[in-house]
Scaffold this motif. Structure first.
Motif, short mmCIF file in Angstrom:
data_model
loop_
_atom_site.label_atom_id
_atom_site.label_comp_id
_atom_site.label_asym_id
_atom_site.label_seq_id
_atom_site.Cartn_x
_atom_site.Cartn_y
_atom_site.Cartn_z
N ARG A 63 -16.42 8.56 10.72
CA ARG A 63 -17.77 8.03 10.58
C ARG A 63 -17.71 6.68 9.87
NH1 ARG A 63 -21.42 10.45 13.96
NH2 ARG A 63 -21.02 12.69 14.03
N PHE A 64 -18.74 5.86 10.09
CA PHE A 64 -18.78 4.55 9.44
C PHE A 64 -18.74 4.67 7.92
CE2 PHE A 64 -21.20 3.11 13.40
CZ PHE A 64 -20.08 2.51 13.95
N HIS A 65 -19.30 5.75 7.39
CA HIS A 65 -19.36 5.90 5.94
C HIS A 65 -18.05 6.42 5.34
CE1 HIS A 65 -20.74 10.06 7.23
NE2 HIS A 65 -19.71 10.34 6.44
N SER A 66 -17.12 6.86 6.16
CA SER A 66 -15.92 7.53 5.66
C SER A 66 -15.03 6.59 4.85
CB SER A 66 -15.10 8.11 6.82
OG SER A 66 -15.87 8.99 7.60
N PRO A 67 -14.55 7.02 3.68
CA PRO A 67 -13.58 6.21 2.93
C PRO A 67 -12.30 6.01 3.75
CG PRO A 67 -14.48 7.95 1.56
CD PRO A 67 -14.92 8.24 2.95
N VAL A 68 -11.77 4.79 3.74
CA VAL A 68 -10.58 4.45 4.51
C VAL A 68 -9.56 3.81 3.59
CG1 VAL A 68 -9.63 3.10 6.43
CG2 VAL A 68 -11.91 4.11 6.63
N PHE A 69 -8.31 4.29 3.66
CA PHE A 69 -7.20 3.69 2.94
C PHE A 69 -6.20 3.18 3.96
CE2 PHE A 69 -8.94 7.01 0.19
CZ PHE A 69 -9.19 6.29 -0.97
N GLY A 70 -5.72 1.94 3.76
CA GLY A 70 -4.81 1.34 4.74
C GLY A 70 -5.57 0.42 5.66
N PRO A 71 -4.86 -0.30 6.54
CA PRO A 71 -5.52 -1.27 7.44
C PRO A 71 -6.51 -0.59 8.37
CG PRO A 71 -3.11 -1.48 7.49
CD PRO A 71 -3.40 -0.23 6.75
N LEU A 132 -19.94 3.09 -4.90
CA LEU A 132 -20.94 2.04 -5.15
C LEU A 132 -20.53 1.15 -6.32
CD1 LEU A 132 -24.20 4.15 -4.70
CD2 LEU A 132 -23.05 2.70 -3.01
N GLN A 133 -19.65 1.65 -7.19
CA GLN A 133 -19.17 0.87 -8.33
C GLN A 133 -17.74 0.35 -8.09
OE1 GLN A 133 -19.77 2.75 -12.22
NE2 GLN A 133 -21.40 4.04 -11.38
N ASP A 134 -17.26 0.45 -6.85
CA ASP A 134 -15.88 0.05 -6.52
C ASP A 134 -14.86 0.78 -7.38
OD1 ASP A 134 -16.63 -1.78 -4.51
OD2 ASP A 134 -17.02 -3.33 -6.01
N LYS A 135 -15.14 2.06 -7.64
CA LYS A 135 -14.24 2.88 -8.47
C LYS A 135 -13.76 4.11 -7.72
CE LYS A 135 -14.68 0.57 -12.43
NZ LYS A 135 -13.53 -0.06 -13.11
N TYR A 136 -13.86 4.10 -6.39
CA TYR A 136 -13.57 5.32 -5.65
C TYR A 136 -12.16 5.82 -5.90
CZ TYR A 136 -13.48 8.70 -1.83
OH TYR A 136 -13.38 9.87 -1.11
N LEU A 137 -11.15 4.97 -5.72
CA LEU A 137 -9.76 5.42 -5.83
C LEU A 137 -9.40 5.88 -7.24
CD1 LEU A 137 -7.06 5.95 -4.51
CD2 LEU A 137 -6.47 3.53 -4.88
N PRO A 138 -9.70 5.09 -8.29
CA PRO A 138 -9.35 5.59 -9.63
C PRO A 138 -10.08 6.88 -10.00
CG PRO A 138 -10.63 3.55 -9.78
CD PRO A 138 -10.23 3.71 -8.34
N ALA A 164 -13.64 13.27 -16.55
CA ALA A 164 -12.46 12.63 -15.94
C ALA A 164 -12.87 11.36 -15.20
CB ALA A 164 -11.78 13.61 -14.98
N ALA A 165 -14.00 11.42 -14.49
CA ALA A 165 -14.48 10.24 -13.77
C ALA A 165 -14.83 9.12 -14.74
CB ALA A 165 -15.70 10.62 -12.93
N GLN A 166 -15.43 9.48 -15.87
CA GLN A 166 -15.79 8.48 -16.87
C GLN A 166 -14.53 7.82 -17.45
OE1 GLN A 166 -18.26 10.09 -20.00
NE2 GLN A 166 -19.24 8.12 -20.37
N GLU A 167 -13.49 8.62 -17.64
CA GLU A 167 -12.23 8.07 -18.15
C GLU A 167 -11.60 7.09 -17.16
OE1 GLU A 167 -9.77 11.39 -19.09
OE2 GLU A 167 -11.01 12.04 -20.79
N ALA A 168 -11.96 7.21 -15.88
CA ALA A 168 -11.46 6.28 -14.86
C ALA A 168 -12.27 4.99 -14.84
CB ALA A 168 -11.50 6.94 -13.49
N GLY A 169 -13.25 4.87 -15.73
CA GLY A 169 -14.04 3.64 -15.83
C GLY A 169 -15.38 3.71 -15.15
#
Length: 234
Positions: A63-71, A132-138, A164-169
């Protein structure tokens, strides 16, 4: 007496044999049904026009909304139906990460959500809010690292997941507010609808270029990815 025991043992053995054969036949029917559905999805997405970015229009696998890692234009796509409370998903995370590292130009990972465990839906919403905060991966990595502490399947301790999420920033107050928005509800609803249509019943479930694993395991996943990469490079 001995003959009676032998007869009972033989009957038990026969019943067990038919049970195993029946289970194998059922599993094969489920796999075949799922393969047919995925093949149809792949055919439909191939027939659709490409988007301006060059990727195919969305479908039940991606889906367009799906998180994508890699090219995003990688020739090989791993789709993982994932539950943040699933121990096996946590175990597979470094394996998939290594695959992406091994094939940096050839493979992309698309994450889909399968919140089968109690509380998983709330953590999924937290992950989407982290995007939305550009913190998905951490946040994803910190939540997985803390999974043994918060993901009690009977009574998950979501406060520990949020910590745990808060500790990731992550700005946790903003994320918790964003997690309740209709847009994030729609993401979760769509993924559940898709996994139901594709008959995904366990996590993690992987598809590599639309192909399901012939059997479950890290070696099988790596072999299937290597096969698809070799085909793409020809």
């Amino acid at each position: 007496m001995n003959s009676k025991k032998i007869t009972v043992a033989a009957l038990v053995a026969i019943v067990l044999m038919f049970f195993v054969l029946g289970m194998n036949a059922y599993q094969k029917r489920v796999q075949n049904s799922q393969a047919e559905k995925v093949n149809q999805v792949v055919k439909e997405s191939t027939a659709q026009p490409a988007t301006p970015s060059g990727s195919q229009a969305d479908n039940r696998l991606v889906r367009f909304h799906s998180p994508v890692f890699g090219p995003r234009n990688a020739p090989v796509t791993i789709v993982e139906f994932f539950d943040p409370a699933c121990e096996t998903c946590r175990a597979f995370y470094p394996i998939v990460k290594n695959i992406l590292k091994q094939y940096p130009n050839d493979v992309r990972l698309v994450v889909r959500y399968a919140p089968f465990h109690a509380g998983s839906d709330q953590v999924v919403k937290l992950l989407e809010a982290a995007k939305l905060q550009d913190k998905y991966l951490p946040v994803l990595e910190m939540v997985l690292a803390a999974q043994p502490q918060w993901a009690d399947h009977g009574k998950p301790n979501l406060d520990l997941a949020y910590r745990a999420a808060q500790e990731a920033g992550l700005d946790i107050a903003k994320a918790q507010a964003d997690a309740q928005t209709p847009a994030i509800d729609a993401v979760l609803k769509q993924d559940i609808e898709d996994l139901t249509a594709l008959e995904v019943t366990k996590t993690p479930t992987f598809f590599v270029n639309g192909r399901g694993l012939p059997s479950f395991g890290d070696q099988q996943l790596m072999a299937l990815v290597a096969e698809e990469v070799a085909k793409a490079r020809k």
